[in-house]
Design an enzyme around this catalytic site. Structure first.
Site, PDB file in Angstrom:
ATOM      1  N   ARG A  49       0.844  -1.182   0.000  1.00  0.00           N
ATOM      2  CA  ARG A  49       0.000   0.000   0.000  1.00  0.00           C
ATOM      3  C   ARG A  49       0.885   1.239   0.000  1.00  0.00           C
ATOM      4  NH1 ARG A  49      -3.286  -0.697   5.524  1.00  0.00           N
ATOM      5  NH2 ARG A  49      -3.721   1.527   5.285  1.00  0.00           N
ATOM      6  N   ASP A  51       0.838   5.454   0.380  1.00  0.00           N
ATOM      7  CA  ASP A  51       0.002   6.492   0.969  1.00  0.00           C
ATOM      8  C   ASP A  51      -0.421   7.527  -0.072  1.00  0.00           C
ATOM      9  OD1 ASP A  51       0.143   5.332   3.479  1.00  0.00           O
ATOM     10  OD2 ASP A  51       1.890   6.511   4.096  1.00  0.00           O
ATOM     11  N   ARG A 194       9.552   7.960   4.481  1.00  0.00           N
ATOM     12  CA  ARG A 194       9.451   9.418   4.636  1.00  0.00           C
ATOM     13  C   ARG A 194      10.018   9.873   5.979  1.00  0.00           C
ATOM     14  NH1 ARG A 194       3.302  10.183   3.530  1.00  0.00           N
ATOM     15  NH2 ARG A 194       3.755  12.374   4.049  1.00  0.00           N
TER      16      ARG A 194
END
Length: 251
Positions: A49, A51, A194
């Site tokens: 997945r 974001d 991130r």
């Protein structure tokens, strides 16, 4: 029969990969296109997945369907039907039971940043005006390979059973106007890349020493790591599988 579909997407318009009730996602758009062309409600399972706002240069999903006589034609029709920010590179029959998420053995991400304002990279990279020390950032990045528990870089209140990841490479390099961070691991936690980049930028700006990376990791505290950098600079670039996955005769 089971098929793997390889595709890429530019994530700006989407609220991530996975279906959500009140937001458009890449999975929703791909499923709708397949359902229309195959004249049957289709569900696809992705390799992972991403974001909201994150991009994928290489992504895989699997779906089950009857024998497809002309997969090249289906790829052509899918690309004609899909919006411009999603592209299908190929469809391949795989071993029965093959799974795009659970059979993946390695994933690679890149994070792009630029040091000068560039209108052509505005949606593609994070602009950082501060002076950065590339050598110190690489020194800190190398420390990631010594650890496996990365709870400090995980999104809070996540439901994962383990925070362990096998990080196999992590380094910065400069490519023309872009500073590119590459990281490869067997798996990643939500928001991990991130948060790692944000922490490395703190090192590059002199807010932390490279050795401080050890303290951050040992703390297992998301609050000790740097802020998460914007999603627009993050790209899933490669998902790797063992060769037997693609041998449908072994299904």
């Amino acid at each position: 029969m089971r098929y793997f579909i390889q595709f890429s997407y530019f994530g700006k318009a989407y609220h991530g990969w996975q279906n959500q009730p009140n937001a458009i996602t890449v999975q929703e758009v791909l499923e709708k296109a397949l359902s229309t062309l195959l004249r049957e409600k289709m569900e696809v399972v992705g390799a992972g997945r991403t974001d909201a706002g994150v991009h994928a240069r290489q992504m895989f999903a699997h779906f089950d369907f009857e024998p497809i006589s002309d997969m090249d034609d289906l790829v052509y029709r899918l690309n004609a039907f899909l919006p411009d920010d999603i592209a299908v590179q190929g469809i391949q029959q795989v071993a029965d039971g093959a799974h795009t998420r659970f059979d993946a053995v390695e994933r690679t991400y890149e994070y792009w940043l630029v040091k000068e304002k560039d209108p052509f990279l505005f949606d593609h990279a994070h602009f950082v005006k501060h002076t950065l020390d590339l050598d110190l950032m690489n020194e800190a990045a190398k420390i990631l390979l010594e650890y496996t528990d990365f709870e400090c870089f995980s999104k809070s209140n996540t439901d994962v059973k383990t925070f362990n990841c096998d990080v196999r490479e992590a380094y910065w390099k400069i490519e023309e106007k872009k500073w590119v961070f590459t990281i490869t691991a067997d798996r990643f936690l939500r928001n991990m890349v991130r948060a790692v980049v944000g922490t490395l930028l703190d090192v590059g700006m002199g807010k932390m020493l490279p050795e401080d990376m050890r303290k951050v990791i040992a703390s297992k505290d998301r609050g000790e790591a740097g802020v998460s950098v914007p999603a627009k600079g993050l790209y899933l670039t490669k998902v790797s599988y063992p060769k037997e996955v693609f041998d449908e005769q072994k299904g």
